[in-house]
Write a protein that holds these residues in place. Sequence first.
Motif, PDB file in Angstrom:
ATOM      1  N   UNK A 193      -8.181  -0.778  -7.025  1.00 25.95           N
ATOM      2  CA  UNK A 193      -7.447   0.395  -6.395  1.00 25.95           C
ATOM      3  C   UNK A 193      -6.714  -0.605  -5.143  1.00 25.95           C
ATOM      4  N   UNK A 194      -7.782  -1.222  -4.248  1.00 31.85           N
ATOM      5  CA  UNK A 194      -7.053  -1.871  -3.074  1.00 31.85           C
ATOM      6  C   UNK A 194      -6.116  -2.930  -3.330  1.00 31.85           C
ATOM      7  N   UNK A 195      -6.420  -3.639  -4.555  1.00 34.19           N
ATOM      8  CA  UNK A 195      -5.585  -4.899  -4.873  1.00 34.19           C
ATOM      9  C   UNK A 195      -4.101  -4.295  -5.010  1.00 34.19           C
ATOM     10  N   UNK A 196      -4.077  -3.293  -6.027  1.00 31.98           N
ATOM     11  CA  UNK A 196      -2.935  -2.719  -6.394  1.00 31.98           C
ATOM     12  C   UNK A 196      -2.240  -2.113  -5.195  1.00 31.98           C
ATOM     13  N   UNK A 197      -2.864  -1.310  -4.311  1.00 24.32           N
ATOM     14  CA  UNK A 197      -2.377  -0.799  -2.932  1.00 24.32           C
ATOM     15  C   UNK A 197      -1.613  -1.685  -2.363  1.00 24.32           C
ATOM     16  N   UNK A 198      -2.291  -2.916  -1.899  1.00 17.85           N
ATOM     17  CA  UNK A 198      -1.839  -4.139  -1.244  1.00 17.85           C
ATOM     18  C   UNK A 198      -0.629  -4.698  -1.984  1.00 17.85           C
ATOM     19  N   UNK A 199      -0.693  -5.029  -3.313  1.00 11.28           N
ATOM     20  CA  UNK A 199       0.163  -5.644  -3.938  1.00 11.28           C
ATOM     21  C   UNK A 199       1.669  -4.991  -3.782  1.00 11.28           C
ATOM     22  N   UNK A 200       1.643  -3.697  -4.207  1.00 13.83           N
ATOM     23  CA  UNK A 200       2.527  -2.995  -4.466  1.00 13.83           C
ATOM     24  C   UNK A 200       3.219  -2.578  -2.972  1.00 13.83           C
ATOM     25  N   UNK A 201       2.500  -2.178  -1.976  1.00 16.64           N
ATOM     26  CA  UNK A 201       3.028  -1.987  -0.559  1.00 16.64           C
ATOM     27  C   UNK A 201       3.558  -3.595  -0.040  1.00 16.64           C
ATOM     28  N   UNK A 202       3.081  -4.508  -0.237  1.00 14.28           N
ATOM     29  CA  UNK A 202       3.586  -5.614   0.133  1.00 14.28           C
ATOM     30  C   UNK A 202       4.971  -6.225  -0.552  1.00 14.28           C
ATOM     31  N   UNK A 203       4.753  -5.902  -1.830  1.00 19.30           N
ATOM     32  CA  UNK A 203       5.818  -6.007  -2.812  1.00 19.30           C
ATOM     33  C   UNK A 203       7.274  -5.376  -2.347  1.00 19.30           C
ATOM     34  N   UNK A 204       6.899  -3.911  -2.258  1.00 30.01           N
ATOM     35  CA  UNK A 204       7.946  -3.078  -1.568  1.00 30.01           C
ATOM     36  C   UNK A 204       8.481  -3.409  -0.162  1.00 30.01           C
ATOM     37  N   UNK A 205       7.643  -3.948   0.671  1.00 29.19           N
ATOM     38  CA  UNK A 205       8.134  -4.401   1.976  1.00 29.19           C
ATOM     39  C   UNK A 205       8.823  -5.509   1.912  1.00 29.19           C
ATOM     40  N   UNK A 206       8.474  -6.733   1.387  1.00 23.93           N
ATOM     41  CA  UNK A 206       8.793  -8.122   1.299  1.00 23.93           C
ATOM     42  C   UNK A 206       9.886  -8.215   0.273  1.00 23.93           C
ATOM     43  N   UNK A 207       9.937  -7.317  -0.959  1.00 26.05           N
ATOM     44  CA  UNK A 207      10.993  -7.335  -2.011  1.00 26.05           C
ATOM     45  C   UNK A 207      11.913  -6.284  -1.686  1.00 26.05           C
TER      46      UNK A 207
END
Length: 309
Positions: A193-207
């Motif tokens: 859960x934490x991996x996906x949370x960080x993954x999508x949050x960072x992708x939305x932010x940096x993408x």
Amino acid sequence: MELKNNTEISEFLLLGFSEEPELQSLIFGLFFSMYLITVIGNLLIILATISDSHLHSPMYFFLSNLSFADICFTSTTIPKMLVNIQIQSKVITYAGCITQMNFFNLFVMVDNFLLTVMAYDRHVAICHPLHYTIIMNPWLCGHLVLASWTMSVLYSLLQSLMTLKLSFYTHVEIPHFFCELNQVVQLSCSDTFLNYLVMYFVLVLLGGVPLTGILYSYCKIVSSICRISSAEGKYKAFSNCASHLLVVSLFYCTGLSVYLSSASTHSSHSNATALVMYTVVTPMLNPFIYSLRNKDTKRALRRLFGRKL
């Protein structure tokens, strides 16, 4: 299935595209050819930019960095796949998988930031032509590229450290030809859960933020082009950014198709096709797009080949 901690697992299996022996030679030849074209094409762009003084401008400085990132981008995935086909093995070590994933994330994000910087450069060139040399000075260009690489390194390190905390089963098969972050996380037996949370949050932010910046820049560019009275002036202004716009469309459309196909279907064929378009075809086409649609690049390449001959 037997469980092992991530510090004990030694290898993953990359399933690739097909297990049919008769197709391996065809796959090897196809990807080897595309890899050579990608490396040679992007190297020529870099050499032309360095050798021709007419190309010593912010636009070509960013383009040479993009070409270098594209060479590294494809070099993180294709050579390992070619070696595995040649030795008839599907194995990649745990350390090799994490390393491959780290560099893949790094160069994807570098491409993302550089395309954003190049959009800003075109925006300044078309919307503020009289102040272009003042705004896009060497200090700013150098710091924009440095910031792109720095943020990309931090992003890739964050994702790798998050993955290192995961545990996996003893027999892990990755249904692709390289270690892709989303696929590796899906195969973990830990709580992700934490991996996906960080993954999508960072992708939305940096993408999302860079993509918004690109769209904003092109809205301003289109608005400025529409205000130009002559048809010749409009054509010249549009051709100034047409190559970059095409590369941006390829990069984001193929990237979006990777995540949409991964989320909407379990078809490995669909996912593999999207990944090939994203990781192999797009970097291969970039130098052709910039050289074929740009007179300065074509002139520099002719001078480069003429000098060699």
